[in-house]
Design a protein around this motif. Structure first.
Motif, PDB file in Angstrom:
ATOM      1  N   LYS A   9       0.855  -1.185   0.000  1.00  0.00           N
ATOM      2  CA  LYS A   9       0.000   0.000   0.000  1.00  0.00           C
ATOM      3  C   LYS A   9       0.889   1.231   0.000  1.00  0.00           C
ATOM      4  CE  LYS A   9      -3.947  -2.096   2.384  1.00  0.00           C
ATOM      5  NZ  LYS A   9      -4.867  -2.005   3.549  1.00  0.00           N
ATOM      6  N   GLU A  10       0.513   2.210  -0.767  1.00  0.00           N
ATOM      7  CA  GLU A  10       1.304   3.426  -0.900  1.00  0.00           C
ATOM      8  C   GLU A  10       1.580   4.057   0.463  1.00  0.00           C
ATOM      9  OE1 GLU A  10       3.490   6.238  -2.842  1.00  0.00           O
ATOM     10  OE2 GLU A  10       2.464   4.543  -3.797  1.00  0.00           O
ATOM     11  N   GLY A  11       2.864   4.330   0.723  1.00  0.00           N
ATOM     12  CA  GLY A  11       3.253   4.985   1.968  1.00  0.00           C
ATOM     13  C   GLY A  11       3.251   4.088   3.192  1.00  0.00           C
ATOM     14  N   ARG A  12       3.090   2.765   2.991  1.00  0.00           N
ATOM     15  CA  ARG A  12       3.044   1.827   4.104  1.00  0.00           C
ATOM     16  C   ARG A  12       4.190   0.826   3.995  1.00  0.00           C
ATOM     17  NH1 ARG A  12      -0.954   2.760   8.174  1.00  0.00           N
ATOM     18  NH2 ARG A  12      -2.872   3.487   7.178  1.00  0.00           N
ATOM     19  N   PRO A  13       4.592   0.210   5.096  1.00  0.00           N
ATOM     20  CA  PRO A  13       5.561  -0.879   5.001  1.00  0.00           C
ATOM     21  C   PRO A  13       5.030  -2.027   4.141  1.00  0.00           C
ATOM     22  CG  PRO A  13       5.325  -0.153   7.285  1.00  0.00           C
ATOM     23  CD  PRO A  13       4.239   0.523   6.499  1.00  0.00           C
ATOM     24  N   VAL A  14       5.938  -2.685   3.432  1.00  0.00           N
ATOM     25  CA  VAL A  14       5.575  -3.868   2.653  1.00  0.00           C
ATOM     26  C   VAL A  14       5.527  -5.070   3.599  1.00  0.00           C
ATOM     27  CG1 VAL A  14       6.251  -5.410   0.765  1.00  0.00           C
ATOM     28  CG2 VAL A  14       6.630  -2.934   0.572  1.00  0.00           C
ATOM     29  N   LEU A  15       4.375  -5.710   3.646  1.00  0.00           N
ATOM     30  CA  LEU A  15       4.141  -6.816   4.576  1.00  0.00           C
ATOM     31  C   LEU A  15       3.714  -8.067   3.824  1.00  0.00           C
ATOM     32  CD1 LEU A  15       2.010  -4.889   7.242  1.00  0.00           C
ATOM     33  CD2 LEU A  15       4.501  -5.192   7.208  1.00  0.00           C
ATOM     34  N   PHE A  16       3.847  -9.212   4.496  1.00  0.00           N
ATOM     35  CA  PHE A  16       3.343 -10.483   3.991  1.00  0.00           C
ATOM     36  C   PHE A  16       2.392 -11.053   5.040  1.00  0.00           C
ATOM     37  CE2 PHE A  16       7.131  -9.795   1.625  1.00  0.00           C
ATOM     38  CZ  PHE A  16       6.971 -10.441   0.405  1.00  0.00           C
ATOM     39  N   THR A  17       1.180 -11.367   4.644  1.00  0.00           N
ATOM     40  CA  THR A  17       0.226 -11.949   5.585  1.00  0.00           C
ATOM     41  C   THR A  17      -0.109 -13.386   5.181  1.00  0.00           C
ATOM     42  OG1 THR A  17      -1.684 -11.111   4.349  1.00  0.00           O
ATOM     43  CG2 THR A  17      -0.810  -9.713   6.121  1.00  0.00           C
ATOM     44  N   ILE A  18      -0.456 -14.190   6.187  1.00  0.00           N
ATOM     45  CA  ILE A  18      -0.979 -15.527   5.884  1.00  0.00           C
ATOM     46  C   ILE A  18      -2.460 -15.315   5.568  1.00  0.00           C
ATOM     47  CG2 ILE A  18      -1.180 -17.929   6.608  1.00  0.00           C
ATOM     48  CD1 ILE A  18       0.981 -17.469   8.650  1.00  0.00           C
ATOM     49  N   PHE A  32       4.419 -11.417   8.319  1.00  0.00           N
ATOM     50  CA  PHE A  32       5.872 -11.274   8.325  1.00  0.00           C
ATOM     51  C   PHE A  32       6.208  -9.991   7.575  1.00  0.00           C
ATOM     52  CE2 PHE A  32      10.218 -12.573   6.955  1.00  0.00           C
ATOM     53  CZ  PHE A  32      10.717 -13.047   8.157  1.00  0.00           C
ATOM     54  N   THR A  33       7.186  -9.258   8.075  1.00  0.00           N
ATOM     55  CA  THR A  33       7.545  -7.996   7.428  1.00  0.00           C
ATOM     56  C   THR A  33       8.617  -8.215   6.354  1.00  0.00           C
ATOM     57  OG1 THR A  33       9.281  -7.428   9.024  1.00  0.00           O
ATOM     58  CG2 THR A  33       7.034  -6.738   9.554  1.00  0.00           C
ATOM     59  N   SER A  34       8.788  -7.210   5.519  1.00  0.00           N
ATOM     60  CA  SER A  34       9.876  -7.181   4.544  1.00  0.00           C
ATOM     61  C   SER A  34      10.948  -6.215   5.043  1.00  0.00           C
ATOM     62  CB  SER A  34       9.339  -6.702   3.191  1.00  0.00           C
ATOM     63  OG  SER A  34       9.060  -5.305   3.252  1.00  0.00           O
ATOM     64  N   ARG A  35      11.828  -5.782   4.159  1.00  0.00           N
ATOM     65  CA  ARG A  35      12.828  -4.789   4.527  1.00  0.00           C
ATOM     66  C   ARG A  35      12.457  -3.402   3.996  1.00  0.00           C
ATOM     67  NH1 ARG A  35      18.455  -6.511   2.523  1.00  0.00           N
ATOM     68  NH2 ARG A  35      18.992  -4.441   3.303  1.00  0.00           N
ATOM     69  N   HIS A  36      11.253  -3.265   3.450  1.00  0.00           N
ATOM     70  CA  HIS A  36      10.879  -2.019   2.771  1.00  0.00           C
ATOM     71  C   HIS A  36       9.741  -1.275   3.471  1.00  0.00           C
ATOM     72  CE1 HIS A  36      13.530  -2.880  -0.523  1.00  0.00           C
ATOM     73  NE2 HIS A  36      12.956  -4.054  -0.731  1.00  0.00           N
ATOM     74  N   GLY A  38      10.365   1.551   5.735  1.00  0.00           N
ATOM     75  CA  GLY A  38      10.716   2.166   7.004  1.00  0.00           C
ATOM     76  C   GLY A  38      11.604   3.382   6.847  1.00  0.00           C
ATOM     77  N   VAL A  39      12.248   3.753   7.948  1.00  0.00           N
ATOM     78  CA  VAL A  39      13.036   4.988   7.977  1.00  0.00           C
ATOM     79  C   VAL A  39      14.528   4.743   8.229  1.00  0.00           C
ATOM     80  CG1 VAL A  39      11.040   6.315   8.759  1.00  0.00           C
ATOM     81  CG2 VAL A  39      12.624   5.377  10.465  1.00  0.00           C
ATOM     82  N   GLU A  65       6.488   1.217  14.975  1.00  0.00           N
ATOM     83  CA  GLU A  65       5.223   1.973  15.026  1.00  0.00           C
ATOM     84  C   GLU A  65       4.535   1.978  13.660  1.00  0.00           C
ATOM     85  OE1 GLU A  65       6.639   5.737  16.431  1.00  0.00           O
ATOM     86  OE2 GLU A  65       6.279   5.248  18.547  1.00  0.00           O
ATOM     87  N   LEU A  66       5.317   2.112  12.592  1.00  0.00           N
ATOM     88  CA  LEU A  66       4.752   2.100  11.241  1.00  0.00           C
ATOM     89  C   LEU A  66       4.101   0.757  10.927  1.00  0.00           C
ATOM     90  CD1 LEU A  66       7.610   3.935   9.302  1.00  0.00           C
ATOM     91  CD2 LEU A  66       5.294   4.804   9.696  1.00  0.00           C
ATOM     92  N   ILE A  67       4.731  -0.321  11.393  1.00  0.00           N
ATOM     93  CA  ILE A  67       4.165  -1.659  11.180  1.00  0.00           C
ATOM     94  C   ILE A  67       2.851  -1.804  11.943  1.00  0.00           C
ATOM     95  CG2 ILE A  67       4.525  -4.116  11.653  1.00  0.00           C
ATOM     96  CD1 ILE A  67       7.573  -3.476  11.156  1.00  0.00           C
ATOM     97  N   ALA A  68       2.837  -1.353  13.189  1.00  0.00           N
ATOM     98  CA  ALA A  68       1.606  -1.419  13.982  1.00  0.00           C
ATOM     99  C   ALA A  68       0.480  -0.650  13.296  1.00  0.00           C
ATOM    100  CB  ALA A  68       1.860  -0.862  15.380  1.00  0.00           C
ATOM    101  N   GLU A  69       0.810   0.518  12.781  1.00  0.00           N
ATOM    102  CA  GLU A  69      -0.197   1.335  12.084  1.00  0.00           C
ATOM    103  C   GLU A  69      -0.697   0.621  10.836  1.00  0.00           C
ATOM    104  OE1 GLU A  69      -0.510   5.773  10.015  1.00  0.00           O
ATOM    105  OE2 GLU A  69       1.248   5.235  11.208  1.00  0.00           O
ATOM    106  N   ALA A  70       0.233   0.008  10.082  1.00  0.00           N
ATOM    107  CA  ALA A  70      -0.159  -0.694   8.861  1.00  0.00           C
ATOM    108  C   ALA A  70      -1.037  -1.900   9.152  1.00  0.00           C
ATOM    109  CB  ALA A  70       1.094  -1.134   8.096  1.00  0.00           C
ATOM    110  N   ILE A  71      -0.750  -2.589  10.252  1.00  0.00           N
ATOM    111  CA  ILE A  71      -1.542  -3.758  10.635  1.00  0.00           C
ATOM    112  C   ILE A  71      -2.882  -3.342  11.227  1.00  0.00           C
ATOM    113  CG2 ILE A  71      -1.589  -5.759  12.197  1.00  0.00           C
ATOM    114  CD1 ILE A  71       1.472  -5.861  11.900  1.00  0.00           C
ATOM    115  N   GLY A  72      -2.939  -2.117  11.740  1.00  0.00           N
ATOM    116  CA  GLY A  72      -4.174  -1.616  12.329  1.00  0.00           C
ATOM    117  C   GLY A  72      -4.355  -1.996  13.773  1.00  0.00           C
TER     118      GLY A  72
END
Length: 281
Positions: A9-18, A32-36, A38-39, A65-72
């Protein structure tokens, strides 16, 4: 089919979900997160989640914090430990909620596996080639997560996690779903005889057939071996009573895909860490 589905998603961390789990069990967040996204700066660019790799702590906390926000989910729900490549598993309750999210000092100490039946807790573990093991019992509503490098794998942390779910919450292995996440594959994981002998021993202990042993360890004939940690853990999960049809296995190799994931082996120097997460909503 690859169980870990890329979420961009634009402006969000790249994530992988089951994705299949989250579609089937609406009470679950897992991935699971990727390497993309963040700051952090090189060599931790950009979504480093490890406070122990000499990245700027404020960057790591911002990434989390960005990951938490992306996950909701609220940042206060995310719970971390200091991992030690062992097989100690602990129950995480409301008293432990949020530990380690902003500092190593506040983390749960010396644990590599975690289970909870509490809503509002997101279990987190860190990786950069080791195997993330995810567990969910939809009957008792118990979530689990384990960090399985070669040491944790041969120490059978999968069995330790399942046993704690069974003894603490009454889970039945046949009800538990398990998933093996992005990690270094047999294509890239060369080990020496010391490591291979430990893997052979655990396979012998569980009476693995010659064919099953060959699927885990390939002798290169020069004192080096190729080790398939995913297959080793799949065998151990089955031995612990998990149904084959309840085990999801990734095809994503962190070393082959080091443009997408951090890989300690491939990068051969300072690098970041991804997180695996699972939580009950």
């Amino acid at each position: 089919m690859e169980p870990f589905v890329k979420q961009v998603k634009e402006g969000r961390p790249v994530l992988f979900t089951i994705a299949s789990w989250m579609e089937q069990f609406s009470e679950l967040t897992v991935g699971f997160t990727s390497r993309h996204g963040g700051v952090s700066r090189a060599p931790y660019s950009t979504l480093n989640c490890g406070l122990h790799v000499n990245d700027l702590p404020e960057h790591v906390v911002k990434n989390r914090e960005l990951i938490a926000e992306a996950i909701g989910q609220p940042f206060e729900a995310f719970t971390y430990a200091e991992q030690v490549h062992g097989n100690e598993v602990t129950v995480v309750g409301l008293q432990e909620k949020g530990k380690g999210r902003a500092s190593r000092e506040s983390a749960i100490q010396a644990k590599d596996g975690f289970i909870t039946n509490e809503k509002g807790i997101v279990l987190c573990a860190q990786f950069a080639d080791c195997v993330p093991l995810f567990f969910y019992d939809p009957v008792k509503r118990v979530a689990g997560l384990a960090h399985a490098g070669w040491k944790g794998s041969v120490l059978n942390i999968s069995m330790a996690t399942i046993s704690l779910m069974t003894h603490t919450f009454g889970s039945q292995p046949a009800d538990i779903r398990a998933a093996i996440g992005p990690s270094i594959g047999v294509c890239c994981y060369e080990v020496d005889e010391t490591v291979a002998s430990r893997a052979y021993k655990v396979l012998t202990d569980v009476k693995a057939s010659p064919k099953e042993q060959l699927a885990v360890i390939t002798d290169k004939g020069n004192g080096k071996y190729m080790l398939n940690l995913q297959e080793l853990n799949r065998k151990l999960l089955r031995e612990a009573g998990i149904l084959s049809s309840h085990i999801e296995v990734t095809q994503l190799c962190t070393s082959c895909s080091s443009a997408l994931f951090f890989s300690h082996r491939k990068e051969g120097g300072p690098t970041g860490r991804m997180i695996a997460w699972i939580g009950l909503l």
